[in-house]
Design a protein around this motif. Structure first.
Motif, short mmCIF file in Angstrom:
data_model
loop_
_atom_site.label_atom_id
_atom_site.label_comp_id
_atom_site.label_asym_id
_atom_site.label_seq_id
_atom_site.Cartn_x
_atom_site.Cartn_y
_atom_site.Cartn_z
N HIS A 109 13.75 -4.46 11.50
CA HIS A 109 14.81 -4.02 12.42
C HIS A 109 15.32 -5.17 13.27
CE1 HIS A 109 14.72 0.17 11.37
NE2 HIS A 109 13.40 0.20 11.49
N LEU A 110 14.39 -6.01 13.71
CA LEU A 110 14.82 -7.16 14.53
C LEU A 110 15.74 -8.07 13.72
CD1 LEU A 110 11.52 -8.20 16.40
CD2 LEU A 110 13.47 -6.95 17.32
N ASN A 111 15.54 -8.09 12.42
CA ASN A 111 16.30 -8.96 11.51
C ASN A 111 17.81 -8.69 11.53
OD1 ASN A 111 16.34 -10.96 9.41
ND2 ASN A 111 16.76 -9.29 7.98
N GLU A 112 18.20 -7.59 12.16
CA GLU A 112 19.64 -7.30 12.20
C GLU A 112 20.42 -8.31 13.03
OE1 GLU A 112 20.61 -3.17 12.82
OE2 GLU A 112 18.94 -2.69 11.46
N ARG A 113 19.71 -9.03 13.89
CA ARG A 113 20.37 -10.15 14.55
C ARG A 113 19.41 -11.34 14.56
NH1 ARG A 113 22.83 -8.69 19.31
NH2 ARG A 113 22.86 -10.90 19.78
N LYS A 114 19.95 -12.51 14.82
CA LYS A 114 19.05 -13.67 14.79
C LYS A 114 18.12 -13.60 16.01
CE LYS A 114 18.94 -18.61 14.04
NZ LYS A 114 17.68 -18.50 13.30
N VAL A 115 16.85 -13.63 15.75
CA VAL A 115 15.90 -13.49 16.85
C VAL A 115 14.68 -14.40 16.64
CG1 VAL A 115 14.83 -11.46 15.78
CG2 VAL A 115 14.60 -11.77 18.21
N ILE A 116 14.19 -14.92 17.74
CA ILE A 116 12.95 -15.72 17.69
C ILE A 116 11.83 -14.85 18.22
CG2 ILE A 116 11.78 -17.84 18.45
CD1 ILE A 116 14.38 -18.59 17.31
N VAL A 117 10.78 -14.73 17.45
CA VAL A 117 9.58 -14.06 17.96
C VAL A 117 8.62 -15.19 18.35
CG1 VAL A 117 7.68 -12.50 17.44
CG2 VAL A 117 9.96 -12.07 16.47
N SER B 122 17.01 1.17 19.63
CA SER B 122 17.11 2.49 20.27
C SER B 122 17.07 3.64 19.27
CB SER B 122 18.36 2.55 21.14
OG SER B 122 19.48 2.33 20.32
N LYS B 123 17.46 3.41 18.01
CA LYS B 123 17.49 4.53 17.07
C LYS B 123 16.39 4.46 16.01
CE LYS B 123 22.16 5.87 17.84
NZ LYS B 123 22.57 4.77 18.75
N VAL B 124 15.43 3.59 16.25
CA VAL B 124 14.38 3.40 15.24
C VAL B 124 13.28 4.45 15.42
CG1 VAL B 124 12.58 1.80 14.46
CG2 VAL B 124 14.85 0.94 15.06
N GLN B 125 12.86 5.00 14.28
CA GLN B 125 11.79 6.00 14.35
C GLN B 125 10.49 5.36 14.87
OE1 GLN B 125 10.12 7.81 10.73
NE2 GLN B 125 11.29 9.60 11.34
N GLY B 126 9.84 6.06 15.77
CA GLY B 126 8.60 5.52 16.32
C GLY B 126 8.84 4.67 17.56
N VAL B 127 10.12 4.53 17.94
CA VAL B 127 10.45 3.74 19.13
C VAL B 127 11.27 4.62 20.07
CG1 VAL B 127 11.61 1.67 20.03
CG2 VAL B 127 10.68 1.67 17.69
N SER B 128 10.92 4.66 21.34
CA SER B 128 11.85 5.33 22.25
C SER B 128 12.21 4.36 23.37
CB SER B 128 11.28 6.64 22.80
OG SER B 128 9.99 6.43 23.28
N VAL B 129 13.51 4.29 23.63
CA VAL B 129 13.97 3.41 24.69
C VAL B 129 14.36 4.27 25.88
CG1 VAL B 129 15.65 1.64 25.34
CG2 VAL B 129 14.79 1.74 22.98
N GLU C 97 18.27 -6.86 26.64
CA GLU C 97 19.12 -5.68 26.43
C GLU C 97 19.54 -5.54 24.96
OE1 GLU C 97 22.62 -5.72 28.85
OE2 GLU C 97 23.34 -3.83 27.99
N LYS C 98 19.88 -6.68 24.34
CA LYS C 98 20.36 -6.62 22.95
C LYS C 98 19.25 -6.09 22.03
CE LYS C 98 23.88 -10.10 23.41
NZ LYS C 98 24.04 -11.51 23.69
N ILE C 99 18.03 -6.42 22.36
CA ILE C 99 16.92 -5.95 21.53
C ILE C 99 16.65 -4.48 21.80
CG2 ILE C 99 14.42 -6.24 21.12
CD1 ILE C 99 15.02 -9.18 20.90
#
Ligand code: ADP
Length: 337
Positions: free
Chosen positions: A126-134, A96-103, A89-91
């Motif tokens: 964009h993912l970098n806005e929170r700590k995330v593991i890919v 949700s507001k990124v161009q080229g992405v629709s949620v 959900e957090k991702i």
């Protein structure tokens, strides 16, 4: 429960691996940009990284690259990514507001072409806005036409996205290294530091302990444990596969036969020559000269050194053999069929 064929995700279901789990968690908590988790097929990579991600508790995006076909295109990759991004959900909120992405509802749809598609590098920013593991499972499968694009994006994130950690697993360790190109001057990831955690097979004692524990959990007798370890060595995936069938009443010989058929099926993608080399190794031929003689005998003609060398090196890169020996006894049995 140990005798469950799905990759484990809870620590209490994972047998041993405390040391490797500790190393992985430390690298994640230290915010290392690139972590490799390596080891042959069925050694427990998916289980160990799933448990690590659960123990860590933060946001992650998990891509299972087994689902990518060999010559995958951007549409295939983006559809895999969409599924992975949709799970948290957090991702979903983040994108949700990124161009080229629709949620839409719980689904993240990535545009994969046209003018306004989101590039991989932008996505990581964009993912970098929170700590995330890919986490990219079987990452060597990303080799192919989009290889450079993927590596450029990982290199970009490595440099600019401090909150993003890439955790890559690979059963075909040589191919994974080749894909990343950390030793290849022409690669965008050349010379980058990475943490590697390697999973080795269990010792005989550990393997027996694991099976005994698995048997006890389902109320089965201990008999057969030694014989199963003789046949399947310390490879937990095979021990679980075989242990499960054994407690369900299948005789060991039948379980061995089943496993070897499964391995044979997994070898289908190999070239004819690679299979011949495996057969020769299975016959105990060691060293270059013996190998060449054996393959030439099978083909009833001379085989050029470079062609044979390529086949042997490919098998090594796929982590099937090393020094003219199999890394997995089940594959060795299958090569004799
Ligand atoms: P890999 O990703 O290396 O191919 P998996 O994590 O998918 O391996 O594991 C293969 C099988 O072995 C699965 O059934 C998994 O549950 C089991 N397994 C692997 N390692 C362990 C372990 N340490 N404890 C319990 N089961 C394990």
């Amino acid at each position: 429960m140990i005798l469950d064929e799905r990759p484990k995700s809870r620590k209490e279901d994972l047998f041993d691996r405390d040391e490797e789990l500790g190393l992985l968690l430390k690298a994640i908590r230290d915010g290392k940009p690139l972590i490799l988790l390596t080891g042959i097929r069925r050694i427990g990579k998916t289980s160990v990284f799933q448990v690590a991600l659960n123990e860590w508790g933060g946001s992650s995006v998990v891509l299972d690259c087994r689902k990518l076909k060999e010559n995958y295109g951007r549409k295939d990759l983006y559809s895999l990514l969409s599924g992975a991004l949709s799970r948290t959900e957090k991702i979903r909120d983040l994108l949700s507001k990124v161009q080229g992405v629709s949620v839409v509802g719980n689904y993240v749809e990535l545009k994969w072409g046209g003018e306004r598609y989101v590039s991989l590098a932008d996505l990581f920013d964009h993912l970098n806005e929170r700590k995330v593991i890919v986490a990219i499972d079987e990452a060597q499968k990303l080799r192919g036409p989009l290889s450079s694009e993927v590596k450029d994006a990982i290199a970009h994130a490595y440099d600019y996205d401090r909150n993003v950690t890439f955790l890559l697993t690979g059963s075909e360790v040589g191919l994974l290294r080749e894909f990343l190109g950390v030793d290849d001057e022409g690669s965008p990831l050349f010379g980058r530091h990475y943490v590697e955690v390697e999973l080795s097979r269990f010792t005989r004692e550990k393997s027996e302990e694991m099976l005994r524990k698995g048997f006890a959990e389902v109320g089965a007798e201990e008999g057969g444990v030694g014989e199963l370890v003789d046949a399947f060595d310390g490879i937990p995936g095979w021990l679980v596969f075989a242990g499960l069938r054994y407690v369900q009443g299948k005789p060991i010989e039948e379980v061995k036969d089943l496993a070897s058929k499964l391995a044979l099926n997994e070898m289908r993608g190999l070239s004819r020559r690679e299979r011949e080399v495996l057969k020769c190794i299975g016959k105990g031929r060691k060293g270059w000269k013996a190998m060449k003689e054996c393959v030439e005998e099978m083909e009833r003609s001379t085989v050029s050194t470079s062609v044979l060398d390529r086949a042997l090196r490919n098998l090594e890169k796929m982590s099937l053999v090393r020094d003219y020996s199999f890394l997995d006894p089940v594959y060795e049995e299958a090569s004799k069929r």
